[in-house]
Design a protein around this motif. Structure first.
Motif, PDB file in Angstrom:
ATOM      1  N   ARG A 148      32.312   1.460 -12.097  1.00 42.33           N
ATOM      2  CA  ARG A 148      31.788   0.796 -13.585  1.00 42.33           C
ATOM      3  C   ARG A 148      32.554  -0.474 -13.919  1.00 42.33           C
ATOM      4  O   ARG A 148      31.750  -1.314 -14.765  1.00 42.33           O
ATOM      5  CB  ARG A 148      32.226   1.945 -14.464  1.00 42.33           C
ATOM      6  N   LEU A 149      33.715  -0.628 -13.395  1.00 43.59           N
ATOM      7  CA  LEU A 149      34.316  -2.014 -13.617  1.00 43.59           C
ATOM      8  C   LEU A 149      33.528  -3.134 -13.070  1.00 43.59           C
ATOM      9  O   LEU A 149      33.170  -4.368 -13.792  1.00 43.59           O
ATOM     10  CB  LEU A 149      35.822  -1.917 -13.244  1.00 43.59           C
ATOM     11  N   ALA A 150      33.233  -3.029 -12.008  1.00 42.49           N
ATOM     12  CA  ALA A 150      32.328  -3.954 -11.052  1.00 42.49           C
ATOM     13  C   ALA A 150      31.008  -4.129 -11.715  1.00 42.49           C
ATOM     14  O   ALA A 150      30.531  -5.347 -12.013  1.00 42.49           O
ATOM     15  CB  ALA A 150      31.957  -3.363  -9.614  1.00 42.49           C
ATOM     16  N   VAL A 151      30.294  -3.024 -12.513  1.00 42.57           N
ATOM     17  CA  VAL A 151      28.980  -3.311 -12.896  1.00 42.57           C
ATOM     18  C   VAL A 151      29.226  -4.112 -14.168  1.00 42.57           C
ATOM     19  O   VAL A 151      28.373  -5.011 -14.839  1.00 42.57           O
ATOM     20  CB  VAL A 151      28.304  -2.108 -13.105  1.00 42.57           C
ATOM     21  N   ALA A 152      30.338  -3.524 -15.086  1.00 50.10           N
ATOM     22  CA  ALA A 152      30.780  -4.278 -16.451  1.00 50.10           C
ATOM     23  C   ALA A 152      31.108  -5.887 -16.016  1.00 50.10           C
ATOM     24  O   ALA A 152      30.499  -6.652 -16.879  1.00 50.10           O
ATOM     25  CB  ALA A 152      32.069  -3.734 -16.892  1.00 50.10           C
ATOM     26  N   ALA A 153      31.591  -6.149 -15.213  1.00 49.02           N
ATOM     27  CA  ALA A 153      31.818  -7.321 -14.714  1.00 49.02           C
ATOM     28  C   ALA A 153      30.634  -8.213 -14.541  1.00 49.02           C
ATOM     29  O   ALA A 153      30.591  -9.441 -14.807  1.00 49.02           O
ATOM     30  CB  ALA A 153      32.780  -7.739 -13.657  1.00 49.02           C
ATOM     31  N   ALA A 154      29.616  -7.657 -13.675  1.00 50.06           N
ATOM     32  CA  ALA A 154      28.512  -8.092 -13.361  1.00 50.06           C
ATOM     33  C   ALA A 154      27.689  -8.371 -14.613  1.00 50.06           C
ATOM     34  O   ALA A 154      26.582  -9.480 -14.355  1.00 50.06           O
ATOM     35  CB  ALA A 154      27.663  -7.293 -12.598  1.00 50.06           C
ATOM     36  N   CYS A 155      27.879  -7.600 -15.494  1.00 55.19           N
ATOM     37  CA  CYS A 155      27.053  -7.833 -16.924  1.00 55.19           C
ATOM     38  C   CYS A 155      27.484  -9.217 -17.497  1.00 55.19           C
ATOM     39  O   CYS A 155      26.655  -9.995 -17.973  1.00 55.19           O
ATOM     40  CB  CYS A 155      27.186  -6.670 -17.965  1.00 55.19           C
ATOM     41  N   PHE A 156      28.857  -9.204 -17.395  1.00 58.40           N
ATOM     42  CA  PHE A 156      29.404 -10.486 -17.901  1.00 58.40           C
ATOM     43  C   PHE A 156      28.690 -11.815 -17.132  1.00 58.40           C
ATOM     44  O   PHE A 156      28.645 -13.023 -17.703  1.00 58.40           O
ATOM     45  CB  PHE A 156      30.896 -10.700 -17.951  1.00 58.40           C
ATOM     46  N   VAL A 157      28.712 -11.699 -15.774  1.00 62.91           N
ATOM     47  CA  VAL A 157      28.366 -12.527 -14.999  1.00 62.91           C
ATOM     48  C   VAL A 157      26.652 -12.835 -15.250  1.00 62.91           C
ATOM     49  O   VAL A 157      26.244 -14.274 -15.189  1.00 62.91           O
ATOM     50  CB  VAL A 157      28.224 -12.328 -13.437  1.00 62.91           C
ATOM     51  N   LEU A 158      25.976 -11.974 -15.703  1.00 60.05           N
ATOM     52  CA  LEU A 158      24.702 -12.020 -15.841  1.00 60.05           C
ATOM     53  C   LEU A 158      24.439 -12.905 -17.405  1.00 60.05           C
ATOM     54  O   LEU A 158      23.328 -13.532 -17.704  1.00 60.05           O
ATOM     55  CB  LEU A 158      24.043 -10.826 -16.018  1.00 60.05           C
ATOM     56  N   LEU A 159      25.495 -13.072 -18.276  1.00 58.06           N
ATOM     57  CA  LEU A 159      25.125 -13.516 -19.701  1.00 58.06           C
ATOM     58  C   LEU A 159      24.625 -14.969 -19.548  1.00 58.06           C
ATOM     59  O   LEU A 159      23.812 -15.359 -20.310  1.00 58.06           O
ATOM     60  CB  LEU A 159      26.619 -13.312 -20.451  1.00 58.06           C
ATOM     61  N   PRO A 160      25.387 -15.905 -18.817  1.00 60.76           N
ATOM     62  CA  PRO A 160      24.889 -17.100 -19.094  1.00 60.76           C
ATOM     63  C   PRO A 160      23.476 -17.408 -18.460  1.00 60.76           C
ATOM     64  O   PRO A 160      22.627 -18.112 -19.293  1.00 60.76           O
ATOM     65  CB  PRO A 160      25.889 -18.123 -17.949  1.00 60.76           C
ATOM     66  N   PRO A 161      22.893 -16.989 -17.450  1.00 63.90           N
ATOM     67  CA  PRO A 161      21.563 -16.981 -17.138  1.00 63.90           C
ATOM     68  C   PRO A 161      20.704 -16.338 -17.804  1.00 63.90           C
ATOM     69  O   PRO A 161      19.472 -16.813 -17.996  1.00 63.90           O
ATOM     70  CB  PRO A 161      21.556 -16.598 -15.425  1.00 63.90           C
ATOM     71  N   ALA A 162      21.199 -15.302 -18.491  1.00 63.89           N
ATOM     72  CA  ALA A 162      20.407 -14.470 -19.598  1.00 63.89           C
ATOM     73  C   ALA A 162      20.016 -15.224 -20.663  1.00 63.89           C
ATOM     74  O   ALA A 162      18.668 -14.860 -21.276  1.00 63.89           O
ATOM     75  CB  ALA A 162      20.865 -13.093 -19.727  1.00 63.89           C
ATOM     76  N   THR A 163      20.523 -16.154 -20.817  1.00 63.35           N
ATOM     77  CA  THR A 163      20.265 -17.125 -22.184  1.00 63.35           C
ATOM     78  C   THR A 163      19.074 -18.027 -21.987  1.00 63.35           C
ATOM     79  O   THR A 163      18.753 -18.584 -22.985  1.00 63.35           O
ATOM     80  CB  THR A 163      21.436 -17.769 -22.723  1.00 63.35           C
ATOM     81  N   VAL A 164      18.525 -18.259 -20.686  1.00 65.70           N
ATOM     82  CA  VAL A 164      17.619 -19.188 -20.237  1.00 65.70           C
ATOM     83  C   VAL A 164      16.401 -18.449 -19.732  1.00 65.70           C
ATOM     84  O   VAL A 164      15.336 -19.002 -19.447  1.00 65.70           O
ATOM     85  CB  VAL A 164      18.122 -20.057 -19.312  1.00 65.70           C
TER      86      VAL A 164
END
Length: 388
Positions: free
Chosen positions: A324-340
């Protein structure tokens, strides 16, 4: 292993009726949040949510301690339900002309809960040394805020909310020796998650009604529903059983209630509300690029939801929930590309992460049978909520 007590009842019909009013208040909060996507709007909605949440949590503690099947108990629970209805009505203009009414209703409900929950506790060394007793601090702050305007009101109410959230740590008194009924208490918080998830589905559906149902929007609607379902699966495939098991075994049950149920489910609820608002934006414009604030609510909400699970898992078992911690961290990594990316594409990646985690953990549970020390508990788990 402590055996199940005969009075460890399930949730009653009276409590479910009370929840109807809470649903209305939650709906108003969701609309307020959707109208203002800025950080200021999020903060203002958070303040109101904590005020309402504290009343809901206090009601759950009251119904765990007292019978609401009697005439007097029903009158109390129906009165609290009406307070929830009034709070829902005042929420949209709580920072305007209805601020004083909002505070008056909230404080009246809190005072009533304090009286009926701890009616046999001495005033000075009992009631005032419990979270209920902290109303002597929060009430002046809320009232002064209601009598002011603008930033002053927001600051005073924010301080009151911080005091409330901190109160279980600051003052414990006789509450720390009280043991709740694990089945009933955990079911109450499970119902809270159902209510919040239900509101997310309603919000996404409401947005869809106001726009043409193109194939792309239908796909976004399906993806949004699938994400809500994955959140449900993640919580109810693990949470309810583990939370109840932890309460059954806890030596210091009050500390576990505070960290896992009261504070943990406050974070769970906030995460789901943020996700619901982000999903509504995706369904509204699936091929558009969402702003940083809009995408932060969606992606950050998922990270908060999974991170809260990791926190509660640590408090219950002193084990790190690496997946769960790994997927939570992956969500944060997704944030910058998700805005484009187009909103639907970002949602698809998020669904892959959260849905993949739910599937992986389900597979893991099948491959690793229940721990020997948990087997007795699973055999006596009553399953779904019923009235007794």
């Amino acid at each position: 292993m402590r055996p199940q007590q005969p009075n460890d009842r399930a949730v009653t019909w009276e409590e479910l009726f009370f929840d109807l009013a809470f649903v209305f208040a939650l709906t108003r909060l969701a609309h307020l949040l959707h109208e203002d996507h800025g950080w200021a709007g999020s903060g203002k909605a958070l303040i109101l949510f904590v005020v309402v949440y504290w009343i809901w949590g206090g009601t759950g503690f009251y119904t765990d301690r007292q019978s609401v099947g009697t005439a007097s108990g029903r009158i109390v629970i129906l009165t609290l339900g009406f307070a929830g209805l009034l709070l829902g009505i005042t929420i949209p203009d709580a920072y305007g002309d209805r601020g004083l009414l909002f505070v008056s209703v909230a404080l009246s409900a809190r005072i009533l809960l304090g009286i009926v929950t701890l009616r046999n506790v001495p005033l000075w060394r009992g009631f005032l040394l419990t979270p209920h007793g902290m109303i002597v601090v929060t009430a002046p702050l809320l009232l002064m805020g209601a009598l002011t305007e603008g930033t002053t009101r927001i600051v005073l109410w924010a301080v009151a909310v911080v005091v409330d959230v901190s109160s279980p740590l600051l003052v414990r008194g006789p509450v720390r020796t009280i043991r709740v009924q694990p089945r009933h208490y955990v079911h109450r918080y499970g119902l809270l998650i159902i209510i919040v998830l239900g509101e997310s589905v309603i919000q996404v559906g409401t947005v869809s009604i106001d726009h043409p149902l193109t194939p792309i929007r239908l796909l976004a609607l399906a993806a949004g529903y699938a994400l809500a379902a994955a959140l449900w699966w993640t919580y109810f495939g693990y949470g309810v059983h583990e939370f109840r098991l932890a309460l059954e075994r806890a030596g210091n049950q009050a500390r576990l209630r505070r960290s896992v149920l009261i504070n943990g489910h406050l974070l769970f609820s906030l995460a789901i509300i943020a996700i619901a608002d982000g999903l509504a934006d995706v369904v509204e414009g699936p091929l558009e690029t969402l702003s940083g604030g809009e995408m932060t609510r969606l992606v950050g909400g998922c990270a908060l939801f999974l991170g809260t699970f990791a926190y509660t898992h640590w408090r219950m078992r002193r084990e790190i929930a690496w997946r769960r911690l790994a997927v939570a961290a992956a969500c944060f990594v997704l944030l910058p590309p998700a805005t484009v990316l187009p909103a639907l594409a970002a949602l698809a990646v998020l669904l892959l992460l959260v849905g993949g985690l739910a599937a992986l953990e389900e597979l893991f549970r099948h491959r690793h049978p229940t721990r020997p020390e948990d087997a007795e508990f699973e055999q006596m788990d009553p399953g779904p909520v019923t009235n007794e």
